[in-house]
Design a protein around this motif. Structure first.
Motif, PDB file in Angstrom:
ATOM      1  N   HIS A  36       7.114   7.387 -10.258  1.00  0.00           N
ATOM      2  CA  HIS A  36       7.544   7.200  -8.870  1.00  0.00           C
ATOM      3  C   HIS A  36       6.390   6.657  -8.018  1.00  0.00           C
ATOM      4  CE1 HIS A  36       9.949   7.781  -5.312  1.00  0.00           C
ATOM      5  NE2 HIS A  36       8.929   8.425  -4.753  1.00  0.00           N
ATOM      6  N   MET A  37       5.181   7.146  -8.266  1.00  0.00           N
ATOM      7  CA  MET A  37       4.014   6.662  -7.534  1.00  0.00           C
ATOM      8  C   MET A  37       3.701   5.206  -7.867  1.00  0.00           C
ATOM      9  SD  MET A  37       1.446   9.931  -7.940  1.00  0.00           S
ATOM     10  CE  MET A  37       0.038   8.890  -7.851  1.00  0.00           C
ATOM     11  N   ALA A  38       4.062   4.767  -9.061  1.00  0.00           N
ATOM     12  CA  ALA A  38       3.671   3.449  -9.547  1.00  0.00           C
ATOM     13  C   ALA A  38       4.646   2.340  -9.167  1.00  0.00           C
ATOM     14  CB  ALA A  38       3.512   3.501 -11.059  1.00  0.00           C
ATOM     15  N   TYR A  39       5.658   2.630  -8.382  1.00  0.00           N
ATOM     16  CA  TYR A  39       6.552   1.554  -7.944  1.00  0.00           C
ATOM     17  C   TYR A  39       5.726   0.520  -7.201  1.00  0.00           C
ATOM     18  CZ  TYR A  39      10.802   4.066  -9.148  1.00  0.00           C
ATOM     19  OH  TYR A  39      11.794   4.707  -9.821  1.00  0.00           O
ATOM     20  N   GLY A  40       5.906  -0.731  -7.541  1.00  0.00           N
ATOM     21  CA  GLY A  40       5.150  -1.803  -6.913  1.00  0.00           C
ATOM     22  C   GLY A  40       4.022  -2.310  -7.787  1.00  0.00           C
ATOM     23  N   PHE A  41       3.709  -1.617  -8.876  1.00  0.00           N
ATOM     24  CA  PHE A  41       2.694  -2.139  -9.793  1.00  0.00           C
ATOM     25  C   PHE A  41       3.220  -3.419 -10.396  1.00  0.00           C
ATOM     26  CE2 PHE A  41       0.189   1.907 -11.133  1.00  0.00           C
ATOM     27  CZ  PHE A  41      -0.228   2.061  -9.830  1.00  0.00           C
ATOM     28  N   ARG A  42       2.351  -4.375 -10.578  1.00  0.00           N
ATOM     29  CA  ARG A  42       2.784  -5.675 -11.103  1.00  0.00           C
ATOM     30  C   ARG A  42       2.995  -5.652 -12.619  1.00  0.00           C
ATOM     31  NH1 ARG A  42       1.464 -10.257  -7.576  1.00  0.00           N
ATOM     32  NH2 ARG A  42       0.753  -9.377  -5.615  1.00  0.00           N
ATOM     33  N   HIS A  43       2.248  -4.817 -13.315  1.00  0.00           N
ATOM     34  CA  HIS A  43       2.315  -4.809 -14.777  1.00  0.00           C
ATOM     35  C   HIS A  43       2.526  -3.384 -15.290  1.00  0.00           C
ATOM     36  CE1 HIS A  43       0.903  -8.927 -14.748  1.00  0.00           C
ATOM     37  NE2 HIS A  43      -0.062  -8.551 -13.915  1.00  0.00           N
ATOM     38  N   ALA A  44       3.268  -3.293 -16.379  1.00  0.00           N
ATOM     39  CA  ALA A  44       3.526  -1.981 -16.986  1.00  0.00           C
ATOM     40  C   ALA A  44       2.247  -1.374 -17.556  1.00  0.00           C
ATOM     41  CB  ALA A  44       4.573  -2.105 -18.078  1.00  0.00           C
ATOM     42  N   ASP A  45       1.271  -2.224 -17.908  1.00  0.00           N
ATOM     43  CA  ASP A  45       0.002  -1.701 -18.428  1.00  0.00           C
ATOM     44  C   ASP A  45      -0.692  -0.809 -17.404  1.00  0.00           C
ATOM     45  OD1 ASP A  45       0.407  -3.088 -20.763  1.00  0.00           O
ATOM     46  OD2 ASP A  45      -0.794  -4.817 -20.135  1.00  0.00           O
ATOM     47  N   ASN A  46      -0.566  -1.159 -16.127  1.00  0.00           N
ATOM     48  CA  ASN A  46      -1.174  -0.342 -15.076  1.00  0.00           C
ATOM     49  C   ASN A  46      -0.502   1.026 -14.996  1.00  0.00           C
ATOM     50  OD1 ASN A  46      -2.774  -2.525 -14.496  1.00  0.00           O
ATOM     51  ND2 ASN A  46      -1.475  -3.240 -12.838  1.00  0.00           N
ATOM     52  N   LEU A  47       0.816   1.064 -15.161  1.00  0.00           N
ATOM     53  CA  LEU A  47       1.549   2.332 -15.171  1.00  0.00           C
ATOM     54  C   LEU A  47       1.111   3.196 -16.352  1.00  0.00           C
ATOM     55  CD1 LEU A  47       3.816   4.339 -14.436  1.00  0.00           C
ATOM     56  CD2 LEU A  47       5.354   2.889 -15.747  1.00  0.00           C
ATOM     57  N   ILE A  48       1.004   2.584 -17.520  1.00  0.00           N
ATOM     58  CA  ILE A  48       0.610   3.322 -18.721  1.00  0.00           C
ATOM     59  C   ILE A  48      -0.806   3.880 -18.558  1.00  0.00           C
ATOM     60  CG2 ILE A  48       0.092   3.084 -21.179  1.00  0.00           C
ATOM     61  CD1 ILE A  48       2.430   1.014 -21.232  1.00  0.00           C
ATOM     62  N   ALA A  49      -1.702   3.084 -17.973  1.00  0.00           N
ATOM     63  CA  ALA A  49      -3.070   3.554 -17.744  1.00  0.00           C
ATOM     64  C   ALA A  49      -3.081   4.729 -16.775  1.00  0.00           C
ATOM     65  CB  ALA A  49      -3.929   2.415 -17.214  1.00  0.00           C
ATOM     66  N   MET A  50      -2.244   4.665 -15.731  1.00  0.00           N
ATOM     67  CA  MET A  50      -2.200   5.757 -14.758  1.00  0.00           C
ATOM     68  C   MET A  50      -1.647   7.032 -15.393  1.00  0.00           C
ATOM     69  SD  MET A  50      -0.363   5.899 -11.072  1.00  0.00           S
ATOM     70  CE  MET A  50      -1.600   5.899  -9.806  1.00  0.00           C
ATOM     71  N   LYS A  52      -1.830   7.879 -18.582  1.00  0.00           N
ATOM     72  CA  LYS A  52      -2.881   8.408 -19.463  1.00  0.00           C
ATOM     73  C   LYS A  52      -3.972   9.114 -18.661  1.00  0.00           C
ATOM     74  CE  LYS A  52      -2.328   5.147 -23.269  1.00  0.00           C
ATOM     75  NZ  LYS A  52      -2.955   4.050 -24.021  1.00  0.00           N
ATOM     76  N   LEU A  53      -4.339   8.531 -17.525  1.00  0.00           N
ATOM     77  CA  LEU A  53      -5.384   9.124 -16.699  1.00  0.00           C
ATOM     78  C   LEU A  53      -4.936  10.455 -16.107  1.00  0.00           C
ATOM     79  CD1 LEU A  53      -8.186   8.740 -15.427  1.00  0.00           C
ATOM     80  CD2 LEU A  53      -7.035   7.630 -13.518  1.00  0.00           C
ATOM     81  N   ARG A  54      -3.719  10.520 -15.573  1.00  0.00           N
ATOM     82  CA  ARG A  54      -3.246  11.750 -14.933  1.00  0.00           C
ATOM     83  C   ARG A  54      -2.960  12.857 -15.940  1.00  0.00           C
ATOM     84  NH1 ARG A  54       1.125  12.027 -11.135  1.00  0.00           N
ATOM     85  NH2 ARG A  54      -0.044  13.802 -10.405  1.00  0.00           N
ATOM     86  N   CYS A  55      -2.537  12.497 -17.137  1.00  0.00           N
ATOM     87  CA  CYS A  55      -2.154  13.512 -18.125  1.00  0.00           C
ATOM     88  C   CYS A  55      -3.307  13.905 -19.045  1.00  0.00           C
ATOM     89  CB  CYS A  55      -0.978  13.018 -18.953  1.00  0.00           C
ATOM     90  SG  CYS A  55       0.516  12.798 -17.978  1.00  0.00           S
ATOM     91  N   SER A  56      -4.460  13.241 -18.920  1.00  0.00           N
ATOM     92  CA  SER A  56      -5.570  13.537 -19.822  1.00  0.00           C
ATOM     93  C   SER A  56      -6.302  14.814 -19.442  1.00  0.00           C
ATOM     94  CB  SER A  56      -6.553  12.372 -19.841  1.00  0.00           C
ATOM     95  OG  SER A  56      -7.186  12.243 -18.588  1.00  0.00           O
TER      96      SER A  56
END
Length: 67
Positions: A36-50, A52-56
């Motif tokens: 939900h926070m990642a709406y507006g990201f241009r690429h799915a890679d950015n969502l996946i990175a976020m 991984k970062l939040r769940c690590s």
């Protein structure tokens, strides 16, 4: 809340040991909030990175300005 006797017959070990799915549900909620926070990201890679970062569980220390 009443317990359904059929549930106890279907899952006797899980109920007897006190297992719950609270951990996976919390993890799933964290991922949904991140999506939900990642709406507006241009690429799915950015969502996946976020995700991984939040769940690590890594502690993130933001830089503080030096005055």
């Amino acid at each position: 809340m009443r317990e359904d006797p059929r549930t106890r017959r279907r899952h006797p070990r899980a109920i007897g040991l006190g297992h719950s799915n609270a951990g996976p549900e919390a993890f799933n909620d964290k991922i949904k909030i991140t999506i939900h926070m990642a709406y507006g990201f241009r690429h799915a890679d950015n969502l996946i990175a976020m995700i991984k970062l939040r769940c690590s569980g890594l502690p993130i220390h933001l830089p503080t300005p030096i005055l």
